[in-house]
Design a protein around this motif. Sequence first.
Motif, PDB file in Angstrom:
ATOM      1  N   ILE A  59       0.669  -1.596  -0.133  1.00  0.00           N
ATOM      2  CA  ILE A  59      -0.102   0.102   0.146  1.00  0.00           C
ATOM      3  C   ILE A  59       0.615   1.466   0.255  1.00  0.00           C
ATOM      4  O   ILE A  59       1.852   1.646   0.734  1.00  0.00           O
ATOM      5  CB  ILE A  59      -0.669   0.760   1.357  1.00  0.00           C
ATOM      6  CG1 ILE A  59      -0.175   0.689   2.722  1.00  0.00           C
ATOM      7  CG2 ILE A  59      -2.044  -0.970   1.854  1.00  0.00           C
ATOM      8  CD1 ILE A  59      -0.573   0.506   3.399  1.00  0.00           C
ATOM      9  N   ALA A  60       0.026   2.231  -0.234  1.00  0.00           N
ATOM     10  CA  ALA A  60       1.209   3.774  -0.410  1.00  0.00           C
ATOM     11  C   ALA A  60       0.554   4.377   0.501  1.00  0.00           C
ATOM     12  O   ALA A  60      -0.764   4.683   0.638  1.00  0.00           O
ATOM     13  CB  ALA A  60       0.463   3.945  -1.693  1.00  0.00           C
TER      14      ALA A  60
ATOM     15  N   LEU B 162      -2.320   1.313  -4.166  1.00  0.00           N
ATOM     16  CA  LEU B 162      -1.848   0.148  -4.638  1.00  0.00           C
ATOM     17  C   LEU B 162      -0.619  -0.904  -5.205  1.00  0.00           C
ATOM     18  O   LEU B 162      -1.473  -0.638  -5.947  1.00  0.00           O
ATOM     19  CB  LEU B 162      -3.345  -0.358  -3.997  1.00  0.00           C
ATOM     20  CG  LEU B 162      -4.549  -0.930  -2.707  1.00  0.00           C
ATOM     21  CD1 LEU B 162      -5.266  -1.291  -2.927  1.00  0.00           C
ATOM     22  CD2 LEU B 162      -3.452  -1.496  -1.577  1.00  0.00           C
ATOM     23  N   VAL B 163      -0.411  -1.260  -5.168  1.00  0.00           N
ATOM     24  CA  VAL B 163       0.648  -1.942  -6.722  1.00  0.00           C
ATOM     25  C   VAL B 163       0.671  -3.468  -5.943  1.00  0.00           C
ATOM     26  O   VAL B 163       1.569  -3.773  -4.892  1.00  0.00           O
ATOM     27  CB  VAL B 163       1.315  -1.730  -6.815  1.00  0.00           C
ATOM     28  CG1 VAL B 163       2.473  -0.737  -5.677  1.00  0.00           C
ATOM     29  CG2 VAL B 163       2.884  -1.715  -7.904  1.00  0.00           C
ATOM     30  N   GLU B 164       0.561  -4.021  -7.078  1.00  0.00           N
ATOM     31  CA  GLU B 164       1.439  -5.999  -6.670  1.00  0.00           C
ATOM     32  C   GLU B 164       2.178  -5.785  -7.693  1.00  0.00           C
ATOM     33  O   GLU B 164       2.746  -5.372  -8.363  1.00  0.00           O
ATOM     34  CB  GLU B 164       0.407  -6.656  -7.163  1.00  0.00           C
ATOM     35  CG  GLU B 164      -0.040  -8.207  -6.982  1.00  0.00           C
ATOM     36  CD  GLU B 164      -0.146  -8.656  -5.580  1.00  0.00           C
ATOM     37  OE1 GLU B 164      -1.586  -8.115  -5.335  1.00  0.00           O
ATOM     38  OE2 GLU B 164       0.035  -9.343  -5.805  1.00  0.00           O
ATOM     39  N   LYS B 165       2.972  -7.096  -5.996  1.00  0.00           N
ATOM     40  CA  LYS B 165       4.587  -7.361  -6.751  1.00  0.00           C
ATOM     41  C   LYS B 165       5.672  -6.277  -6.741  1.00  0.00           C
ATOM     42  O   LYS B 165       6.010  -6.573  -8.446  1.00  0.00           O
ATOM     43  CB  LYS B 165       4.449  -8.555  -6.816  1.00  0.00           C
ATOM     44  CG  LYS B 165       3.630 -10.188  -6.097  1.00  0.00           C
ATOM     45  CD  LYS B 165       3.866 -11.103  -7.697  1.00  0.00           C
ATOM     46  CE  LYS B 165       2.941 -12.254  -6.244  1.00  0.00           C
ATOM     47  NZ  LYS B 165       1.832 -11.933  -6.358  1.00  0.00           N
TER      48      LYS B 165
ATOM     49  N   ASP C 108      10.878   0.497  -6.758  1.00  0.00           N
ATOM     50  CA  ASP C 108       9.389   1.403  -6.636  1.00  0.00           C
ATOM     51  C   ASP C 108       8.191   1.255  -5.662  1.00  0.00           C
ATOM     52  O   ASP C 108       7.473   1.545  -6.074  1.00  0.00           O
ATOM     53  CB  ASP C 108       8.792   0.189  -8.102  1.00  0.00           C
ATOM     54  CG  ASP C 108       9.690   0.587  -9.018  1.00  0.00           C
ATOM     55  OD1 ASP C 108      10.307   1.943  -9.501  1.00  0.00           O
ATOM     56  OD2 ASP C 108       9.660  -0.277 -10.063  1.00  0.00           O
ATOM     57  N   ALA C 109       8.119   0.212  -4.398  1.00  0.00           N
ATOM     58  CA  ALA C 109       7.384  -0.095  -3.419  1.00  0.00           C
ATOM     59  C   ALA C 109       7.275   1.092  -2.492  1.00  0.00           C
ATOM     60  O   ALA C 109       8.356   1.580  -2.340  1.00  0.00           O
ATOM     61  CB  ALA C 109       8.117  -1.140  -2.626  1.00  0.00           C
ATOM     62  N   PRO C 110       6.105   1.216  -2.437  1.00  0.00           N
ATOM     63  CA  PRO C 110       5.503   3.403  -2.050  1.00  0.00           C
ATOM     64  C   PRO C 110       5.903   2.691  -0.487  1.00  0.00           C
ATOM     65  O   PRO C 110       6.125   3.521   0.346  1.00  0.00           O
ATOM     66  CB  PRO C 110       4.307   2.933  -2.451  1.00  0.00           C
ATOM     67  CG  PRO C 110       3.611   1.725  -3.158  1.00  0.00           C
ATOM     68  CD  PRO C 110       4.564   0.647  -3.106  1.00  0.00           C
TER      69      PRO C 110
END
Length: 287
Positions: A172-173, A187-190, A195-197
């Motif tokens: 999650i951001a 939200l971002v998957e894998k 790049d992960a927020p």
Amino acid sequence: MKPIRKAVFPVAGLGTRFLPATKAIPKEMLPIVDRPLIQYAVDEAREAGIEQMIFVTGRGKSAIEDHFDIAFELEKTMAERGKSLEVLEPTRLGPGNCAYVRQQEPLGLGHAIWCARDIVGDEPFAIFLPDEFMVGSPGCMKQMVEAYNRLGGNVISVLEVPHEAVSSYGVIAPGQSEGDTTEVLGLVEKPRVEDAPSNLIISGRYILQPEVMRTLESQEKGAGGEIQLTDAMARMIGTQPFHAVTFAGKRYDCGSKAGYVQANLAIALEREDMGEEIRAFALDLLK
Ligand code: UTP
């Protein structure tokens, strides 16, 4: 605000990480000590006040249906031998309390949830990934339902992991936090680590509004060539309230072998009927 009455349990995955154990037995039927994973998830749903359990199954998953049915021969024989049937009590789901729908191909978690759209209908619902084993009191979903009753909209459970581990999960951001709840801005998957927020990952429990089904319907394949639930949820942010709850208990990733063994050890150590014996054994083994 509509109450959460229904829960979807996607159990149609192939469980390839647990082969050969899961060749003929569903991953969700693997036991933690003496209860299958799926039983813990159903118990957690009941504790949260959920009445109807919807299982999205596939080929080779009939053991799950049998588990929640009446086992006539077993119960009759046990009764004749004077054995208590109490241990079977939580396994009984009457026809009004459960429904089964098939996912014909394992096209991903998002697709599995979409398969339950007709039974879910036009009301908010919960989702449980049974291989995410959540231990705590109150249970994870009960804590989430309390948050939902305050905030409405969509609520997901999250937990913190080391930054380098985020690439295996939905991330999650985070926005503003208040107590155990955090606003979800994205939200971002894998994602790739760089790049992960954040390092807050989605941990297998969701309360979603029924609009997610329509979002899933028009969805392209995402990470891993699967229809991702995370992508559908991401598209709903901004149109509805979206919050994350940090679970105040322990989580074991029982989709992985190490997590599964840890869960068995932790629960065995807590059990009154065997804790002491297992502790003595484990200490001896480690010497
Ligand atoms: P996982 O990716 O953890 O399960 O999906 P899997 O695919 O069975 O496991 P591996 O990676 O091959 O070992 C999380 C949950 O979503 C369900 C799974 O059954 C599991 O409970 N799922 C996944 C479906 O129901 N359908 C799918 O197409 C994919």
